[in-house]
Design a protein around this motif. Structure first.
Motif, mmCIF file in Angstrom:
data_model
loop_
_atom_site.group_PDB
_atom_site.id
_atom_site.type_symbol
_atom_site.label_atom_id
_atom_site.label_comp_id
_atom_site.label_asym_id
_atom_site.label_seq_id
_atom_site.Cartn_x
_atom_site.Cartn_y
_atom_site.Cartn_z
ATOM 1 N N VAL A 93 -0.991 6.020 0.513
ATOM 2 C CA VAL A 93 -1.011 6.533 1.875
ATOM 3 C C VAL A 93 -1.346 5.426 2.868
ATOM 4 O O VAL A 93 -0.810 5.383 3.983
ATOM 5 N N LYS A 94 -2.203 4.498 2.473
ATOM 6 C CA LYS A 94 -2.511 3.357 3.341
ATOM 7 C C LYS A 94 -1.240 2.555 3.616
ATOM 8 O O LYS A 94 -0.956 2.188 4.768
ATOM 9 N N ALA A 95 -0.460 2.282 2.586
ATOM 10 C CA ALA A 95 0.773 1.516 2.753
ATOM 11 C C ALA A 95 1.786 2.285 3.594
ATOM 12 O O ALA A 95 2.501 1.695 4.430
ATOM 13 N N LEU A 96 1.879 3.585 3.404
ATOM 14 C CA LEU A 96 2.827 4.384 4.186
ATOM 15 C C LEU A 96 2.475 4.367 5.666
ATOM 16 O O LEU A 96 3.356 4.269 6.536
ATOM 17 N N ASN A 97 1.192 4.463 5.995
ATOM 18 C CA ASN A 97 0.793 4.376 7.401
ATOM 19 C C ASN A 97 1.115 3.006 7.985
ATOM 20 O O ASN A 97 1.555 2.903 9.141
ATOM 21 N N MET A 98 0.917 1.956 7.205
ATOM 22 C CA MET A 98 1.247 0.609 7.683
ATOM 23 C C MET A 98 2.749 0.462 7.880
ATOM 24 O O MET A 98 3.210 -0.191 8.828
ATOM 25 N N PHE A 99 3.533 1.075 7.014
ATOM 26 C CA PHE A 99 4.985 1.036 7.134
ATOM 27 C C PHE A 99 5.443 1.719 8.414
ATOM 28 O O PHE A 99 6.292 1.180 9.165
ATOM 29 N N ILE A 100 4.907 2.906 8.695
ATOM 30 C CA ILE A 100 5.330 3.635 9.895
ATOM 31 C C ILE A 100 4.983 2.831 11.152
ATOM 32 O O ILE A 100 5.789 2.707 12.086
ATOM 33 N N HIS A 101 3.783 2.267 11.184
ATOM 34 C CA HIS A 101 3.410 1.435 12.334
ATOM 35 C C HIS A 101 4.353 0.242 12.464
ATOM 36 O O HIS A 101 4.794 -0.109 13.578
ATOM 37 N N ASP A 102 4.692 -0.354 11.353
ATOM 38 C CA ASP A 102 5.545 -1.547 11.373
ATOM 39 C C ASP A 102 6.934 -1.252 11.915
ATOM 40 O O ASP A 102 7.462 -2.000 12.753
ATOM 41 N N ILE A 312 4.462 11.893 15.859
ATOM 42 C CA ILE A 312 5.912 12.017 15.987
ATOM 43 C C ILE A 312 6.563 10.835 15.256
ATOM 44 O O ILE A 312 6.090 9.711 15.327
ATOM 45 N N GLY A 313 7.641 11.106 14.559
ATOM 46 C CA GLY A 313 8.362 10.037 13.868
ATOM 47 C C GLY A 313 7.849 9.698 12.500
ATOM 48 O O GLY A 313 8.371 8.790 11.839
ATOM 49 N N THR A 314 6.833 10.430 12.028
ATOM 50 C CA THR A 314 6.267 10.166 10.707
ATOM 51 C C THR A 314 7.261 10.497 9.585
ATOM 52 O O THR A 314 7.231 9.893 8.515
ATOM 53 N N GLY A 315 8.152 11.437 9.848
ATOM 54 C CA GLY A 315 9.064 11.912 8.819
ATOM 55 C C GLY A 315 9.954 10.854 8.215
ATOM 56 O O GLY A 315 10.435 11.027 7.090
ATOM 57 N N VAL A 316 10.163 9.755 8.913
ATOM 58 C CA VAL A 316 11.025 8.713 8.343
ATOM 59 C C VAL A 316 10.440 8.173 7.046
ATOM 60 O O VAL A 316 11.170 7.719 6.154
ATOM 61 N N ALA A 317 9.118 8.233 6.893
ATOM 62 C CA ALA A 317 8.470 7.672 5.704
ATOM 63 C C ALA A 317 8.459 8.632 4.533
ATOM 64 O O ALA A 317 8.227 8.205 3.404
ATOM 65 N N ASP A 318 8.678 9.919 4.767
ATOM 66 C CA ASP A 318 8.723 10.832 3.622
ATOM 67 C C ASP A 318 10.139 11.303 3.319
ATOM 68 O O ASP A 318 10.354 12.140 2.446
ATOM 69 N N ASP A 319 11.101 10.713 4.008
ATOM 70 C CA ASP A 319 12.494 10.996 3.702
ATOM 71 C C ASP A 319 12.813 10.472 2.298
ATOM 72 O O ASP A 319 12.370 9.392 1.903
ATOM 73 N N LYS A 320 13.583 11.226 1.542
ATOM 74 C CA LYS A 320 13.847 10.852 0.150
ATOM 75 C C LYS A 320 14.682 9.584 0.017
ATOM 76 O O LYS A 320 14.714 8.967 -1.051
ATOM 77 N N SER A 321 15.354 9.173 1.086
ATOM 78 C CA SER A 321 16.094 7.914 1.024
ATOM 79 C C SER A 321 15.170 6.707 1.165
ATOM 80 O O SER A 321 15.535 5.588 0.795
ATOM 81 N N ILE A 322 13.955 6.916 1.686
ATOM 82 C CA ILE A 322 12.969 5.840 1.823
ATOM 83 C C ILE A 322 12.042 5.794 0.622
ATOM 84 O O ILE A 322 11.486 4.743 0.266
ATOM 85 N N TYR A 323 11.889 6.912 -0.057
ATOM 86 C CA TYR A 323 10.997 7.018 -1.216
ATOM 87 C C TYR A 323 11.138 5.873 -2.224
ATOM 88 O O TYR A 323 10.121 5.337 -2.702
ATOM 89 N N PRO A 324 12.355 5.434 -2.584
ATOM 90 C CA PRO A 324 12.451 4.375 -3.605
ATOM 91 C C PRO A 324 11.793 3.060 -3.206
ATOM 92 O O PRO A 324 11.501 2.230 -4.072
ATOM 93 N N TYR A 325 11.545 2.877 -1.900
ATOM 94 C CA TYR A 325 11.001 1.597 -1.423
ATOM 95 C C TYR A 325 9.475 1.590 -1.316
ATOM 96 O O TYR A 325 8.901 0.555 -0.964
ATOM 97 N N VAL A 326 8.806 2.714 -1.600
ATOM 98 C CA VAL A 326 7.346 2.760 -1.429
ATOM 99 C C VAL A 326 6.630 1.727 -2.303
ATOM 100 O O VAL A 326 5.692 1.059 -1.831
ATOM 101 N N PRO A 327 7.005 1.523 -3.568
ATOM 102 C CA PRO A 327 6.329 0.461 -4.338
ATOM 103 C C PRO A 327 6.426 -0.909 -3.678
ATOM 104 O O PRO A 327 5.451 -1.676 -3.695
ATOM 105 N N GLU A 328 7.577 -1.203 -3.070
ATOM 106 C CA GLU A 328 7.713 -2.479 -2.358
ATOM 107 C C GLU A 328 6.833 -2.525 -1.118
ATOM 108 O O GLU A 328 6.318 -3.587 -0.740
#
Length: 488
Positions: A93-102, A312-328
């Motif tokens: 979750v820490k990485a996902l929040n950093m991704f959305i901000h980025d 607002i806009g958080t959904g881009v990070a839980d979209d299933k097309s973005i899911y494969p990139y979470v480990p990266e």
């Protein structure tokens, strides 16, 4: 092809004995007369109906409220396992929040070439209106519901990251209250970590991300109204936190601030726990026909004078097309190895992945990238030839809209069904709160697929729930024999 063996949560693999953390529970369960269990199950159903713990299914012509089935066999997690799972959830979750901000600011991960730009900026959940906006504490996903499954020899996988308006926490809390009401003697045998303080944690978390300069923030829960399938949860959480439950018509914007209408006049609102999708939040910025939101809300939000949870806009990070990139993302932002595994995923927008998926549809689970609730998906092994061929056409027509994953042999847990006690597949949704710190209660919502052989646990698809126990300490007990091997 033989079915893969499922990991059994209660019984040790290849043995006739219960796992250590289930032994005392099994001893108790085997001592319960059938008529007592039947009476307790009926009592639970009656109490849930009286409290109003029901949900509506969209598209149900009858328009009736349904009761989510509740199972009396708890899902039990040892303390050591939970500690590892919690570490992995905090990391993710820490990485996902950093991704959305980025992606709304520096776009470093795109410039580094780790995620193709079109995957983000052409994503239906990406909101260009959020570009360059600073949000309190750089937190976007204040409440995350991360779906965890166990498969194979017991490995834990993240199946989905729910970051928009994750639901289900009220059932976690009510399931615990029900088990304590029905079987108080079990909580004398087991030291189960509490979850009842979640509403207090949630309120503290929301208050911690109030706009700068607000020392005593007013928090509200914004609901679409009584016709929403999760309305019970909206009202429940507002009541438990001691804050107002409001609809869009109860709020208005004036002088670059949000106010709530009250019998004593307008009251400034600082934090909105919104249970409304982005599209309906502000008719001046998004869908003009929406009557659920608050006109002008986005302008106040952009000015940093109100906090929306989730952003607002958080959904881009839980979209299933973005899911494969979470480990990266975890490696890129944190410089750490991912603790929790992703399920291998084929992105059907890629020609090679599409070709593989089309050739193996009967073996795979295929999901819509924007889908939720178990809708719009194909479970190949459980589908007829006609269903597979119909889905094939949809996939060929819109490959960008789908991902595919192997059909995991989800772990099972003994569950009361019409024929008695039988193994049924389960998952787990822990709820992670992000604010000044990242926190969670020990446990989550365990969902169970009540249909024999089904892997779909969603309540909209006939699933039920179980109480989830994270153990602080297990009393020693003798192993109990198992009558026979449970089939997968």
């Amino acid at each position: 092809m033989p079915k893969p063996r499922c990991f059994d949560e209660m019984y040790a693999h290849g043995t006739e004995t219960a796992r250590e953390h289930y032994r005392e529970f099994l001893t108790w369960l085997q001592q319960q007369p059938d008529d007592v269990i039947a009476r307790k199950r009926a009592e639970a159903d009656l109490m849930f109906r009286r409290v109003g713990i029901t949900f509506a299914v969209y598209g149900d012509g009858a328009g009736t409220e349904r009761l989510i089935p509740f199972d009396l066999v708890a899902r039990i997690i040892p303390a050591e396992e939970w500690a590892t799972l919690q570490q992995g959830l905090v990391q993710r979750v820490k990485a996902l929040n950093m991704f959305i901000h980025d992606i709304y600011h520096g776009r470093d991960i795109v410039r580094a070439g780790l995620i193709p730009a079109e995957h983000i900026f052409r994503n239906a959940q990406y909101r260009p209106e959020m570009q360059g906006i600073s949000v309190a504490s750089n937190i976007y996903a204040h409440i995350a519901g991360v779906d965890i499954v166990r498969a194979g020899e017991g490995e834990l996988y993240v199946l989905e990251d729910n970051l928009r308006v994750p639901s289900g926490v009220s059932y976690m809390l009510e399931d615990r209250k029900m088990m304590m009401r029905l079987f108080p003697e079990l909580f004398a045998r087991y030291k189960v970590a509490p979850v009842a303080h979640y509403p207090d944690m949630l309120l503290d978390n929301l208050r911690s991300v109030a706009p700068v300069g607000v020392d005593d923030p007013t928090v509200v829960v914004l609901t679409p109204g009584m016709n929403n399938s999760a309305y019970f949860e909206h009202a429940f959480l507002a009541q438990q936190m001691g804050v107002e439950l409001v609809e869009g018509q109860d709020l208005f914007v004036n002088d670059n601030a949000v106010f709530m209408r009250t019998t004593r006049g307008p009251r400034r609102v600082d934090v909105i726990y919104r249970r409304i999708d982005d599209d309906y939040l502000d008719p001046l910025a998004f869908r003009g026909e929406s009557t659920l939101g608050v006109p002008g809300l986005l302008s106040v939000y952009r000015a940093g004078r109100v906090t929306l949870a989730n952003a607002i806009g958080t959904g881009v990070a839980d979209d299933k097309s973005i899911y494969p990139y979470v480990p990266e993302m975890i490696r890129f932002y944190l410089g750490e190895k991912p603790i929790l595994l992703n399920v291998p995923t084929w992105q059907c927008r890629k020609p090679d992945d599409l070709a593989y998926t089309l050739a193996h549809l009967q073996e795979l689970v295929v999901k819509e990238v924007h889908g939720a609730g178990g809708y719009g998906m194909l479970v190949g092994p459980a589908s007829t030839r006609e269903e597979i061929e119909a889905f094939r056409k949809r996939l060929i027509d819109r490959p960008d809209s789908y991902i595919a994953q192997p059909t995991l042999a989800l772990s099972t847990c003994p569950t009361f069904v019409e024929s008695g006690v039988a193994p049924r597949h389960i998952d787990l949704r822990p709820f992670v709160l992000s604010g000044k710190t990242i926190s969670m209660v020990p446990g989550g919502l365990t969902r169970v697929a009540l249909k024999e052989g089904s892997l779909v646990v969603n309540s909209s698809q006939g699933g039920g729930t179980k109480d989830t126990w994270v153990l602080e300490k297990v009393a020693p007990a003798q192993a109990m024999p198992r009558e026979k091997e449970a089939p997968c």
